[in-house]
Design a protein around this motif. Structure first.
Motif, PDB file in Angstrom:
ATOM      1  N   VAL A  49       0.836  -1.198   0.000  1.00 51.81           N
ATOM      2  CA  VAL A  49       0.000   0.000   0.000  1.00 51.81           C
ATOM      3  C   VAL A  49       0.871   1.250   0.000  1.00 51.81           C
ATOM      4  O   VAL A  49       0.577   2.241  -0.666  1.00 51.81           O
ATOM      5  N   ALA A  50       1.974   1.218   0.744  1.00 51.74           N
ATOM      6  CA  ALA A  50       2.898   2.358   0.752  1.00 51.74           C
ATOM      7  C   ALA A  50       3.484   2.606  -0.640  1.00 51.74           C
ATOM      8  O   ALA A  50       3.638   3.753  -1.066  1.00 51.74           O
ATOM      9  N   ALA A  51       3.806   1.520  -1.346  1.00 50.66           N
ATOM     10  CA  ALA A  51       4.327   1.668  -2.704  1.00 50.66           C
ATOM     11  C   ALA A  51       3.287   2.298  -3.622  1.00 50.66           C
ATOM     12  O   ALA A  51       3.608   3.131  -4.473  1.00 50.66           O
ATOM     13  N   LEU A  52       2.022   1.917  -3.415  1.00 50.38           N
ATOM     14  CA  LEU A  52       0.957   2.518  -4.208  1.00 50.38           C
ATOM     15  C   LEU A  52       0.846   4.008  -3.913  1.00 50.38           C
ATOM     16  O   LEU A  52       0.710   4.830  -4.820  1.00 50.38           O
ATOM     17  N   ALA A  53       0.895   4.355  -2.622  1.00 56.52           N
ATOM     18  CA  ALA A  53       0.783   5.762  -2.240  1.00 56.52           C
ATOM     19  C   ALA A  53       1.918   6.593  -2.818  1.00 56.52           C
ATOM     20  O   ALA A  53       1.743   7.770  -3.141  1.00 56.52           O
ATOM     21  N   ALA A  54       3.083   5.973  -2.961  1.00 54.99           N
ATOM     22  CA  ALA A  54       4.241   6.676  -3.507  1.00 54.99           C
ATOM     23  C   ALA A  54       4.271   6.652  -5.031  1.00 54.99           C
ATOM     24  O   ALA A  54       5.222   7.122  -5.639  1.00 54.99           O
ATOM     25  N   ASP A  55       3.226   6.072  -5.627  1.00 54.40           N
ATOM     26  CA  ASP A  55       3.144   5.983  -7.090  1.00 54.40           C
ATOM     27  C   ASP A  55       4.364   5.266  -7.658  1.00 54.40           C
ATOM     28  O   ASP A  55       4.928   5.670  -8.670  1.00 54.40           O
ATOM     29  N   ALA A  56       4.771   4.186  -6.963  1.00 58.81           N
ATOM     30  CA  ALA A  56       5.988   3.472  -7.349  1.00 58.81           C
ATOM     31  C   ALA A  56       5.704   2.102  -7.949  1.00 58.81           C
ATOM     32  O   ALA A  56       6.605   1.293  -8.068  1.00 58.81           O
ATOM     33  N   VAL A  57       4.453   1.826  -8.305  1.00 56.07           N
ATOM     34  CA  VAL A  57       4.091   0.511  -8.829  1.00 56.07           C
ATOM     35  C   VAL A  57       3.992   0.579 -10.346  1.00 56.07           C
ATOM     36  O   VAL A  57       3.169   1.317 -10.890  1.00 56.07           O
ATOM     37  N   GLY A  58       4.834  -0.168 -11.010  1.00 61.47           N
ATOM     38  CA  GLY A  58       4.752  -0.274 -12.462  1.00 61.47           C
ATOM     39  C   GLY A  58       5.155   0.970 -13.218  1.00 61.47           C
ATOM     40  O   GLY A  58       4.964   1.053 -14.434  1.00 61.47           O
ATOM     41  N   GLY A  59       5.735   1.939 -12.527  1.00 59.20           N
ATOM     42  CA  GLY A  59       6.125   3.164 -13.211  1.00 59.20           C
ATOM     43  C   GLY A  59       7.186   2.898 -14.262  1.00 59.20           C
ATOM     44  O   GLY A  59       8.143   2.174 -14.024  1.00 59.20           O
ATOM     45  N   GLY A  60       7.032   3.472 -15.421  1.00 60.36           N
ATOM     46  CA  GLY A  60       8.026   3.312 -16.477  1.00 60.36           C
ATOM     47  C   GLY A  60       7.823   2.100 -17.351  1.00 60.36           C
ATOM     48  O   GLY A  60       8.506   1.963 -18.363  1.00 60.36           O
ATOM     49  N   LEU A  61       6.917   1.201 -16.975  1.00 59.36           N
ATOM     50  CA  LEU A  61       6.656   0.036 -17.826  1.00 59.36           C
ATOM     51  C   LEU A  61       5.576   0.402 -18.843  1.00 59.36           C
ATOM     52  O   LEU A  61       4.454   0.735 -18.463  1.00 59.36           O
ATOM     53  N   PRO A  62       5.876   0.309 -20.120  1.00 58.04           N
ATOM     54  CA  PRO A  62       4.913   0.745 -21.140  1.00 58.04           C
ATOM     55  C   PRO A  62       3.875  -0.322 -21.467  1.00 58.04           C
ATOM     56  O   PRO A  62       3.721  -0.750 -22.622  1.00 58.04           O
TER      57      PRO A  62
END
Length: 494
Positions: A49-62
Protein backbone atom coordinates in the motif's frame (compact mmCIF):
# COMPACT_ATOMS: atom_id res chain seq x y z
CA UNK A 1 27.51 -65.48 -36.30
CA UNK A 2 25.75 -64.32 -33.24
CA UNK A 3 23.12 -61.72 -34.01
CA UNK A 4 23.69 -58.42 -32.24
CA UNK A 5 21.26 -57.63 -29.44
CA UNK A 6 18.26 -55.62 -30.55
CA UNK A 7 18.53 -51.90 -30.14
CA UNK A 8 16.62 -50.59 -27.14
CA UNK A 9 13.21 -49.19 -27.95
CA UNK A 10 13.21 -45.39 -27.95
CA UNK A 11 12.07 -44.06 -24.59
CA UNK A 12 12.88 -47.31 -22.77
CA UNK A 13 15.82 -45.99 -20.69
CA UNK A 14 14.70 -46.93 -17.15
CA UNK A 15 17.01 -44.45 -15.45
CA UNK A 16 15.83 -41.49 -17.54
CA UNK A 17 12.21 -42.59 -17.11
CA UNK A 18 12.62 -42.78 -13.32
CA UNK A 19 14.39 -39.42 -13.19
CA UNK A 20 11.64 -37.78 -15.21
CA UNK A 21 8.96 -39.20 -12.94
CA UNK A 22 10.84 -38.05 -9.82
CA UNK A 23 11.02 -34.48 -11.15
CA UNK A 24 7.36 -34.29 -12.13
CA UNK A 25 6.11 -35.90 -8.92
CA UNK A 26 8.22 -33.77 -6.55
CA UNK A 27 6.62 -32.72 -3.27
CA UNK A 28 7.50 -29.86 -0.91
CA UNK A 29 10.21 -30.48 1.65
CA UNK A 30 8.40 -28.50 4.36
CA UNK A 31 4.98 -27.36 5.56
CA UNK A 32 3.64 -24.98 2.89
CA UNK A 33 0.95 -23.69 5.27
CA UNK A 34 3.59 -21.76 7.21
CA UNK A 35 5.36 -18.91 5.45
CA UNK A 36 8.61 -18.21 7.31
CA UNK A 37 9.29 -14.91 5.58
CA UNK A 38 11.09 -12.31 7.63
CA UNK A 39 8.27 -9.82 7.20
CA UNK A 40 4.84 -10.76 8.57
CA UNK A 41 2.11 -10.96 5.96
CA UNK A 42 0.31 -7.85 7.18
CA UNK A 43 3.54 -5.87 7.00
CA UNK A 44 3.95 -7.06 3.44
CA UNK A 45 0.50 -5.67 2.60
CA UNK A 46 1.35 -2.36 4.29
CA UNK A 47 4.52 -2.15 2.20
CA UNK A 48 2.47 -2.72 -0.95
CA UNK A 49 0.00 0.00 0.00
CA UNK A 50 2.90 2.36 0.75
CA UNK A 51 4.33 1.67 -2.70
CA UNK A 52 0.96 2.52 -4.21
CA UNK A 53 0.78 5.76 -2.24
CA UNK A 54 4.24 6.68 -3.51
CA UNK A 55 3.14 5.98 -7.09
CA UNK A 56 5.99 3.47 -7.35
CA UNK A 57 4.09 0.51 -8.83
CA UNK A 58 4.75 -0.27 -12.46
CA UNK A 59 6.13 3.16 -13.21
CA UNK A 60 8.03 3.31 -16.48
CA UNK A 61 6.66 0.04 -17.83
CA UNK A 62 4.91 0.75 -21.14
CA UNK A 63 2.10 -1.78 -20.70
CA UNK A 64 -0.46 -1.34 -23.48
CA UNK A 65 -3.71 -1.67 -21.59
CA UNK A 66 -5.17 0.91 -23.98
CA UNK A 67 -4.81 -1.50 -26.91
CA UNK A 68 -6.11 -4.49 -24.95
CA UNK A 69 -9.20 -2.37 -24.22
CA UNK A 70 -9.88 -2.18 -27.97
CA UNK A 71 -9.66 -5.89 -28.79
CA UNK A 72 -12.35 -8.33 -27.83
CA UNK A 73 -11.49 -11.68 -26.30
CA UNK A 74 -10.53 -14.08 -27.86
CA UNK A 75 -9.82 -12.17 -31.08
CA UNK A 76 -6.43 -11.08 -32.36
CA UNK A 77 -5.67 -7.49 -33.30
CA UNK A 78 -4.42 -6.45 -36.74
CA UNK A 79 -0.65 -6.24 -37.14
CA UNK A 80 0.73 -3.27 -35.24
CA UNK A 81 3.93 -1.39 -34.49
CA UNK A 82 3.85 -2.38 -30.82
CA UNK A 83 7.38 -3.23 -29.68
CA UNK A 84 8.38 -6.54 -28.17
CA UNK A 85 9.35 -4.67 -25.03
CA UNK A 86 5.78 -3.32 -24.77
CA UNK A 87 4.44 -6.88 -25.08
CA UNK A 88 6.84 -8.07 -22.36
CA UNK A 89 5.95 -5.10 -20.18
CA UNK A 90 2.21 -5.79 -20.53
CA UNK A 91 2.71 -9.38 -19.37
CA UNK A 92 5.03 -8.35 -16.52
CA UNK A 93 3.21 -5.27 -15.25
CA UNK A 94 1.07 -5.31 -12.10
CA UNK A 95 -2.67 -5.39 -12.83
CA UNK A 96 -4.23 -4.99 -9.40
CA UNK A 97 -3.43 -5.08 -5.69
CA UNK A 98 -5.82 -6.88 -3.34
CA UNK A 99 -5.30 -4.92 -0.15
CA UNK A 100 -6.72 -7.63 2.12
CA UNK A 101 -4.65 -10.39 0.55
CA UNK A 102 -1.32 -11.44 2.12
CA UNK A 103 -0.02 -11.83 -1.44
CA UNK A 104 -1.53 -8.67 -2.92
CA UNK A 105 0.12 -8.27 -6.33
CA UNK A 106 -1.61 -9.75 -9.36
CA UNK A 107 -0.38 -9.82 -12.94
CA UNK A 108 -1.69 -11.33 -16.16
CA UNK A 109 -0.79 -14.83 -14.93
CA UNK A 110 -0.70 -16.65 -11.56
CA UNK A 111 2.43 -17.14 -9.47
CA UNK A 112 3.03 -19.05 -6.20
CA UNK A 113 2.64 -16.56 -3.33
CA UNK A 114 3.02 -13.71 -5.84
CA UNK A 115 6.78 -14.32 -6.04
CA UNK A 116 6.92 -14.19 -9.87
CA UNK A 117 10.19 -16.12 -10.27
CA UNK A 118 9.94 -16.14 -14.09
CA UNK A 119 11.45 -13.06 -15.76
CA UNK A 120 11.52 -11.73 -19.30
CA UNK A 121 14.11 -10.16 -21.59
CA UNK A 122 13.01 -8.37 -24.75
CA UNK A 123 15.68 -7.98 -27.43
CA UNK A 124 14.83 -5.76 -30.37
CA UNK A 125 16.79 -3.45 -32.60
CA UNK A 126 20.11 -4.43 -31.05
CA UNK A 127 19.09 -3.63 -27.46
CA UNK A 128 18.06 -6.03 -24.70
CA UNK A 129 15.68 -4.79 -22.03
CA UNK A 130 14.67 -6.45 -18.79
CA UNK A 131 11.22 -5.42 -17.43
CA UNK A 132 11.49 -5.06 -13.66
CA UNK A 133 8.07 -4.18 -12.18
CA UNK A 134 9.52 -4.08 -8.68
CA UNK A 135 11.97 -1.40 -9.78
CA UNK A 136 9.43 0.48 -11.87
CA UNK A 137 11.52 0.51 -15.01
CA UNK A 138 13.64 -1.65 -17.28
CA UNK A 139 17.36 -2.20 -17.33
CA UNK A 140 18.59 -1.42 -20.83
CA UNK A 141 21.75 -3.22 -21.91
CA UNK A 142 23.20 -3.03 -25.44
CA UNK A 143 22.92 -6.42 -27.13
CA UNK A 144 26.29 -5.89 -28.78
CA UNK A 145 28.93 -6.24 -27.45
CA UNK A 146 27.26 -7.02 -24.12
CA UNK A 147 24.98 -9.76 -25.48
CA UNK A 148 24.54 -12.80 -23.20
CA UNK A 149 26.56 -15.82 -24.28
CA UNK A 150 24.72 -18.54 -26.20
CA UNK A 151 26.19 -22.03 -26.02
CA UNK A 152 26.24 -24.24 -29.13
CA UNK A 153 23.09 -26.20 -29.80
CA UNK A 154 20.73 -23.75 -28.15
CA UNK A 155 18.42 -21.29 -29.83
CA UNK A 156 20.73 -18.42 -30.56
CA UNK A 157 22.01 -16.57 -33.56
CA UNK A 158 19.20 -15.17 -35.67
CA UNK A 159 16.33 -16.40 -33.50
CA UNK A 160 17.19 -16.53 -29.84
CA UNK A 161 19.54 -15.71 -27.01
CA UNK A 162 22.15 -13.58 -28.75
CA UNK A 163 20.75 -12.45 -32.11
CA UNK A 164 17.53 -11.42 -33.79
CA UNK A 165 14.45 -9.84 -32.26
CA UNK A 166 12.90 -12.02 -29.58
CA UNK A 167 11.57 -12.29 -26.04
CA UNK A 168 13.19 -14.90 -23.81
CA UNK A 169 12.35 -16.17 -20.36
CA UNK A 170 14.52 -17.18 -17.47
CA UNK A 171 13.65 -18.33 -13.97
CA UNK A 172 14.85 -17.66 -10.45
CA UNK A 173 13.67 -20.80 -8.60
CA UNK A 174 15.30 -19.68 -5.36
CA UNK A 175 12.88 -16.73 -5.26
CA UNK A 176 10.29 -19.23 -4.01
CA UNK A 177 10.23 -20.10 -0.28
CA UNK A 178 12.71 -22.76 0.78
CA UNK A 179 9.99 -25.06 2.13
CA UNK A 180 9.00 -25.90 -1.45
CA UNK A 181 12.30 -27.77 -1.82
CA UNK A 182 12.42 -29.73 -5.10
CA UNK A 183 8.96 -28.43 -5.97
CA UNK A 184 10.59 -25.08 -6.79
CA UNK A 185 11.73 -26.52 -10.12
CA UNK A 186 8.24 -27.77 -10.92
CA UNK A 187 6.50 -24.53 -9.96
CA UNK A 188 8.87 -22.34 -11.98
CA UNK A 189 8.53 -24.74 -14.93
CA UNK A 190 4.75 -24.48 -14.81
CA UNK A 191 4.88 -20.70 -14.38
CA UNK A 192 7.14 -20.51 -17.43
CA UNK A 193 4.33 -22.07 -19.45
CA UNK A 194 1.83 -19.55 -18.06
CA UNK A 195 4.17 -16.71 -19.05
CA UNK A 196 4.80 -18.09 -22.55
CA UNK A 197 1.05 -18.43 -23.14
CA UNK A 198 0.45 -14.90 -21.87
CA UNK A 199 3.09 -13.59 -24.28
CA UNK A 200 1.46 -15.48 -27.15
CA UNK A 201 -2.14 -14.50 -26.37
CA UNK A 202 -1.56 -10.90 -25.32
CA UNK A 203 0.95 -10.50 -28.13
CA UNK A 204 -1.77 -11.47 -30.62
CA UNK A 205 -4.24 -9.14 -28.87
CA UNK A 206 -1.67 -6.34 -29.32
CA UNK A 207 -0.95 -7.17 -32.95
CA UNK A 208 2.49 -8.76 -32.29
CA UNK A 209 1.96 -12.53 -32.38
CA UNK A 210 4.79 -14.67 -31.02
CA UNK A 211 5.74 -18.34 -31.20
CA UNK A 212 8.00 -20.53 -29.08
CA UNK A 213 11.23 -21.01 -31.04
CA UNK A 214 12.95 -23.32 -28.56
CA UNK A 215 14.96 -23.35 -25.34
CA UNK A 216 17.16 -20.41 -24.49
CA UNK A 217 20.83 -20.96 -23.84
CA UNK A 218 21.46 -17.39 -22.75
CA UNK A 219 23.49 -16.82 -19.61
CA UNK A 220 21.82 -13.78 -18.08
CA UNK A 221 24.51 -11.29 -17.05
CA UNK A 222 23.22 -7.78 -16.50
CA UNK A 223 24.61 -4.44 -15.42
CA UNK A 224 22.16 -4.64 -12.52
CA UNK A 225 22.50 -7.66 -10.20
CA UNK A 226 20.02 -10.53 -10.22
CA UNK A 227 18.94 -11.60 -6.73
CA UNK A 228 19.32 -15.35 -7.40
CA UNK A 229 20.92 -17.74 -9.86
CA UNK A 230 19.13 -17.64 -13.22
CA UNK A 231 17.94 -20.75 -15.08
CA UNK A 232 17.50 -20.28 -18.87
CA UNK A 233 13.98 -20.74 -20.21
CA UNK A 234 12.61 -20.33 -23.74
CA UNK A 235 12.80 -17.97 -26.68
CA UNK A 236 9.73 -16.54 -28.43
CA UNK A 237 10.10 -14.94 -31.85
CA UNK A 238 7.63 -12.88 -33.91
CA UNK A 239 5.29 -14.84 -36.15
CA UNK A 240 5.06 -14.02 -39.87
CA UNK A 241 2.47 -11.37 -40.60
CA UNK A 242 -1.18 -12.43 -40.85
CA UNK A 243 -0.99 -16.17 -40.11
CA UNK A 244 -4.23 -18.13 -40.20
CA UNK A 245 -5.93 -17.69 -36.82
CA UNK A 246 -7.70 -20.69 -35.27
CA UNK A 247 -10.11 -18.38 -33.40
CA UNK A 248 -12.78 -16.28 -35.03
CA UNK A 249 -13.09 -12.65 -33.91
CA UNK A 250 -16.84 -12.99 -34.43
CA UNK A 251 -17.26 -16.06 -32.18
CA UNK A 252 -20.88 -16.26 -30.93
CA UNK A 253 -19.61 -17.55 -27.60
CA UNK A 254 -17.88 -14.32 -26.53
CA UNK A 255 -19.39 -13.55 -23.10
CA UNK A 256 -19.82 -10.49 -20.98
CA UNK A 257 -18.10 -10.70 -17.60
CA UNK A 258 -20.74 -10.73 -14.84
CA UNK A 259 -21.23 -7.63 -12.76
CA UNK A 260 -19.97 -7.62 -9.14
CA UNK A 261 -23.50 -8.27 -7.96
CA UNK A 262 -23.59 -11.58 -9.83
CA UNK A 263 -20.30 -12.80 -8.43
CA UNK A 264 -17.75 -11.47 -10.91
CA UNK A 265 -15.08 -8.90 -10.18
CA UNK A 266 -14.65 -6.82 -13.33
CA UNK A 267 -13.11 -3.40 -13.69
CA UNK A 268 -14.25 -1.06 -16.44
CA UNK A 269 -11.73 -0.23 -19.11
CA UNK A 270 -10.10 2.90 -17.76
CA UNK A 271 -8.84 4.07 -21.12
CA UNK A 272 -10.88 7.13 -22.15
CA UNK A 273 -10.84 6.15 -25.81
CA UNK A 274 -11.46 2.42 -25.46
CA UNK A 275 -13.28 1.35 -28.60
CA UNK A 276 -13.35 -2.43 -29.11
CA UNK A 277 -12.52 -3.43 -32.66
CA UNK A 278 -14.58 -6.61 -32.95
CA UNK A 279 -18.16 -5.43 -33.01
CA UNK A 280 -20.41 -4.41 -30.13
CA UNK A 281 -20.92 -6.01 -26.73
CA UNK A 282 -18.78 -8.77 -25.22
CA UNK A 283 -15.61 -8.69 -23.19
CA UNK A 284 -12.29 -7.05 -24.04
CA UNK A 285 -8.88 -8.56 -23.40
CA UNK A 286 -8.26 -5.83 -20.87
CA UNK A 287 -11.27 -6.94 -18.83
CA UNK A 288 -10.27 -10.60 -19.09
CA UNK A 289 -6.77 -9.88 -17.77
CA UNK A 290 -8.26 -7.87 -14.91
CA UNK A 291 -10.78 -10.59 -14.05
CA UNK A 292 -8.28 -13.47 -14.08
CA UNK A 293 -7.80 -14.67 -10.53
CA UNK A 294 -6.98 -17.80 -8.56
CA UNK A 295 -9.86 -17.69 -6.07
CA UNK A 296 -10.01 -16.47 -2.50
CA UNK A 297 -10.72 -17.88 0.94
CA UNK A 298 -11.57 -16.18 4.26
CA UNK A 299 -8.74 -14.32 5.97
CA UNK A 300 -6.33 -16.65 7.72
CA UNK A 301 -7.17 -19.58 5.47
CA UNK A 302 -5.22 -20.60 2.37
CA UNK A 303 -7.05 -21.94 -0.65
CA UNK A 304 -10.35 -21.04 -2.30
CA UNK A 305 -14.07 -21.15 -1.69
CA UNK A 306 -16.79 -20.84 -4.29
CA UNK A 307 -20.33 -19.58 -4.66
CA UNK A 308 -21.99 -22.94 -5.56
CA UNK A 309 -23.63 -21.55 -8.68
CA UNK A 310 -24.47 -23.32 -11.97
CA UNK A 311 -22.46 -22.27 -15.02
CA UNK A 312 -23.82 -21.57 -18.52
CA UNK A 313 -23.25 -23.95 -21.41
CA UNK A 314 -21.20 -21.21 -23.12
CA UNK A 315 -18.47 -21.73 -20.49
CA UNK A 316 -17.95 -25.33 -21.59
CA UNK A 317 -18.01 -24.47 -25.29
CA UNK A 318 -15.58 -21.56 -24.77
CA UNK A 319 -13.19 -23.83 -22.89
CA UNK A 320 -13.24 -26.46 -25.64
CA UNK A 321 -12.84 -23.82 -28.36
CA UNK A 322 -9.92 -22.36 -26.44
CA UNK A 323 -8.20 -25.74 -26.27
CA UNK A 324 -8.79 -26.31 -29.98
CA UNK A 325 -6.93 -23.09 -30.75
CA UNK A 326 -4.26 -23.40 -28.08
CA UNK A 327 -1.67 -24.94 -30.40
CA UNK A 328 -1.02 -21.65 -32.17
CA UNK A 329 2.28 -20.21 -31.01
CA UNK A 330 3.31 -23.34 -29.10
CA UNK A 331 5.93 -24.06 -31.75
CA UNK A 332 8.85 -26.05 -30.36
CA UNK A 333 6.73 -27.27 -27.42
CA UNK A 334 4.14 -29.03 -29.60
CA UNK A 335 5.95 -32.41 -29.36
CA UNK A 336 5.91 -32.18 -25.57
CA UNK A 337 2.22 -31.32 -25.51
CA UNK A 338 1.47 -34.32 -27.73
CA UNK A 339 2.43 -36.53 -24.76
CA UNK A 340 0.08 -34.76 -22.34
CA UNK A 341 -3.44 -35.87 -21.52
CA UNK A 342 -6.30 -33.80 -20.12
CA UNK A 343 -9.29 -34.72 -17.98
CA UNK A 344 -12.07 -32.53 -16.63
CA UNK A 345 -14.59 -33.08 -13.85
CA UNK A 346 -17.79 -31.21 -14.69
CA UNK A 347 -20.38 -30.15 -12.12
CA UNK A 348 -23.52 -28.09 -12.71
CA UNK A 349 -22.79 -26.82 -16.20
CA UNK A 350 -25.88 -26.20 -18.32
CA UNK A 351 -26.54 -28.89 -20.94
CA UNK A 352 -23.47 -30.91 -19.87
CA UNK A 353 -23.91 -34.08 -17.82
CA UNK A 354 -21.99 -34.13 -14.54
CA UNK A 355 -19.05 -36.48 -14.67
CA UNK A 356 -15.45 -37.03 -15.68
CA UNK A 357 -14.47 -36.24 -19.27
CA UNK A 358 -11.39 -37.06 -21.28
CA UNK A 359 -10.52 -33.95 -23.29
CA UNK A 360 -8.66 -33.70 -26.58
CA UNK A 361 -6.53 -30.74 -27.58
CA UNK A 362 -8.70 -30.58 -30.68
CA UNK A 363 -11.60 -29.47 -28.47
CA UNK A 364 -13.35 -32.85 -28.23
CA UNK A 365 -14.73 -34.26 -24.97
CA UNK A 366 -15.69 -37.84 -24.09
CA UNK A 367 -17.44 -38.74 -20.84
CA UNK A 368 -15.49 -41.53 -19.15
CA UNK A 369 -16.83 -41.69 -15.61
CA UNK A 370 -18.97 -40.39 -12.80
CA UNK A 371 -18.24 -37.22 -10.87
CA UNK A 372 -17.66 -38.82 -7.50
CA UNK A 373 -15.23 -41.57 -8.51
CA UNK A 374 -12.10 -39.42 -8.13
CA UNK A 375 -13.51 -36.76 -5.80
CA UNK A 376 -11.32 -37.72 -2.86
CA UNK A 377 -8.20 -38.11 -4.96
CA UNK A 378 -8.14 -34.67 -6.53
CA UNK A 379 -7.15 -32.53 -3.58
CA UNK A 380 -5.55 -32.76 -0.18
CA UNK A 381 -8.15 -33.40 2.52
CA UNK A 382 -8.84 -29.97 4.00
CA UNK A 383 -10.16 -31.48 7.22
CA UNK A 384 -6.82 -33.19 7.79
CA UNK A 385 -4.86 -30.03 6.99
CA UNK A 386 -6.07 -27.12 9.15
CA UNK A 387 -5.61 -23.74 7.52
CA UNK A 388 -6.35 -25.06 4.03
CA UNK A 389 -9.68 -24.65 2.25
CA UNK A 390 -10.14 -26.32 -1.11
CA UNK A 391 -13.86 -26.21 -1.85
CA UNK A 392 -13.98 -28.58 -4.79
CA UNK A 393 -17.74 -29.02 -4.55
CA UNK A 394 -18.15 -25.36 -5.51
CA UNK A 395 -16.13 -25.79 -8.73
CA UNK A 396 -17.92 -26.22 -12.02
CA UNK A 397 -14.81 -27.50 -13.82
CA UNK A 398 -11.70 -29.18 -12.44
CA UNK A 399 -9.01 -29.86 -15.04
CA UNK A 400 -6.23 -32.40 -14.56
CA UNK A 401 -3.19 -32.57 -16.87
CA UNK A 402 -1.34 -35.88 -17.13
CA UNK A 403 1.93 -36.84 -18.79
CA UNK A 404 2.85 -40.07 -20.60
CA UNK A 405 6.42 -40.64 -19.42
CA UNK A 406 7.28 -43.30 -21.99
CA UNK A 407 5.94 -41.21 -24.87
CA UNK A 408 7.80 -38.14 -23.55
CA UNK A 409 11.09 -40.04 -23.42
CA UNK A 410 10.43 -41.43 -26.90
CA UNK A 411 9.62 -37.98 -28.31
CA UNK A 412 12.83 -36.39 -27.04
CA UNK A 413 16.30 -37.83 -26.45
CA UNK A 414 17.22 -34.90 -24.18
CA UNK A 415 18.17 -35.44 -20.53
CA UNK A 416 15.27 -35.89 -18.09
CA UNK A 417 15.41 -32.30 -16.71
CA UNK A 418 15.02 -30.90 -20.24
CA UNK A 419 12.13 -33.25 -21.01
CA UNK A 420 10.48 -32.34 -17.70
CA UNK A 421 10.90 -28.62 -18.41
CA UNK A 422 9.15 -28.99 -21.78
CA UNK A 423 6.28 -31.00 -20.26
CA UNK A 424 5.79 -28.50 -17.44
CA UNK A 425 5.89 -25.54 -19.83
CA UNK A 426 3.30 -27.21 -22.09
CA UNK A 427 1.08 -27.92 -19.07
CA UNK A 428 1.35 -24.32 -17.85
CA UNK A 429 0.63 -23.07 -21.39
CA UNK A 430 -2.60 -25.09 -21.42
CA UNK A 431 -3.64 -23.89 -17.97
CA UNK A 432 -3.09 -20.23 -18.89
CA UNK A 433 -5.31 -20.53 -21.97
CA UNK A 434 -8.02 -22.06 -19.79
CA UNK A 435 -7.51 -19.38 -17.11
CA UNK A 436 -8.35 -16.61 -19.55
CA UNK A 437 -11.39 -18.54 -20.80
CA UNK A 438 -12.60 -18.95 -17.22
CA UNK A 439 -12.02 -15.26 -16.47
CA UNK A 440 -14.06 -14.29 -19.52
CA UNK A 441 -17.03 -16.01 -17.85
CA UNK A 442 -16.39 -14.65 -14.35
CA UNK A 443 -14.83 -17.80 -12.85
CA UNK A 444 -11.59 -18.15 -10.93
CA UNK A 445 -8.97 -20.66 -12.09
CA UNK A 446 -6.81 -21.99 -9.28
CA UNK A 447 -3.60 -23.82 -10.29
CA UNK A 448 -2.90 -26.65 -7.87
CA UNK A 449 -0.25 -29.13 -6.96
CA UNK A 450 -1.95 -30.09 -3.67
CA UNK A 451 -3.54 -33.35 -4.70
CA UNK A 452 -3.04 -37.06 -4.19
CA UNK A 453 -1.34 -37.88 -7.50
CA UNK A 454 -1.26 -41.62 -6.92
CA UNK A 455 -4.92 -41.65 -5.85
CA UNK A 456 -5.97 -39.63 -8.88
CA UNK A 457 -4.03 -41.97 -11.19
CA UNK A 458 -5.79 -44.97 -9.66
CA UNK A 459 -9.23 -43.35 -9.84
CA UNK A 460 -8.70 -42.52 -13.51
CA UNK A 461 -7.30 -45.95 -14.30
CA UNK A 462 -4.13 -44.44 -15.72
CA UNK A 463 -1.38 -46.68 -17.04
CA UNK A 464 1.68 -46.92 -14.76
CA UNK A 465 3.74 -44.66 -17.03
CA UNK A 466 1.12 -41.87 -17.10
CA UNK A 467 1.18 -39.50 -14.13
CA UNK A 468 -0.87 -36.45 -13.05
CA UNK A 469 1.14 -33.25 -13.46
CA UNK A 470 -1.08 -30.22 -12.87
CA UNK A 471 -4.57 -29.28 -11.81
CA UNK A 472 -6.80 -26.25 -12.41
CA UNK A 473 -9.91 -25.83 -10.27
CA UNK A 474 -12.47 -23.36 -11.65
CA UNK A 475 -15.62 -21.88 -10.14
CA UNK A 476 -17.43 -18.67 -9.19
CA UNK A 477 -15.93 -16.68 -6.32
CA UNK A 478 -17.85 -16.45 -3.08
CA UNK A 479 -15.76 -13.52 -1.87
CA UNK A 480 -14.81 -10.39 -3.79
CA UNK A 481 -12.04 -8.48 -2.06
CA UNK A 482 -11.21 -4.79 -2.36
CA UNK A 483 -8.85 -4.42 -5.30
CA UNK A 484 -6.82 -1.42 -6.44
CA UNK A 485 -6.46 -1.03 -10.18
CA UNK A 486 -2.78 -0.30 -10.87
CA UNK A 487 -2.82 -0.54 -14.64
CA UNK A 488 -1.15 2.51 -16.14
CA UNK A 489 -2.65 3.69 -19.39
CA UNK A 490 -0.36 5.64 -21.74
CA UNK A 491 -0.76 9.36 -21.12
CA UNK A 492 -2.66 8.93 -17.87
CA UNK A 493 -2.42 7.77 -14.27
CA UNK A 494 -3.04 4.25 -13.05
Amino acid sequence: MVAPPPAPEPGSDPARHASLKAILMAVPSGDTRVDPEARPERQRVRAAVAALAADAVGGGLPARWDLLARTRWPAAAPASEVSLYEVAATVSAPVRFEVDNPYPEHRAYPSPRAKFPVRLVAQEGGVSRFPRPEAGDALGVPAVPAAPAVPPGSVGSGSGGGGGDHIRTFALPDALPSFYGPLRTVLTGLETGHVLASLALLGRALGRPLSVAGPSGATEAWAGPLPYAAVPGYVMTPEPQNPQSPQSPQSPLIPSIPSPGSGGNPSPDASPDASPSAGSGGTTWNQVVWARNSGRAPRGVSGFTGAHRPAPAALWHSALNTLAGSGRGLGALLPARSTLGLFCWVREVEDVADGCYEIGFDGTARRVGELGAARGALLVDSAAAPGLAFELDACNLVWLVTADLTAACRTSDAPAPRVAADLLAAAGWTAQHLSYAMAAHGLFARPLRSYDAEGAATALGLAPDRVPVYQLACGPNRFTEPALDVRRFPGGAA
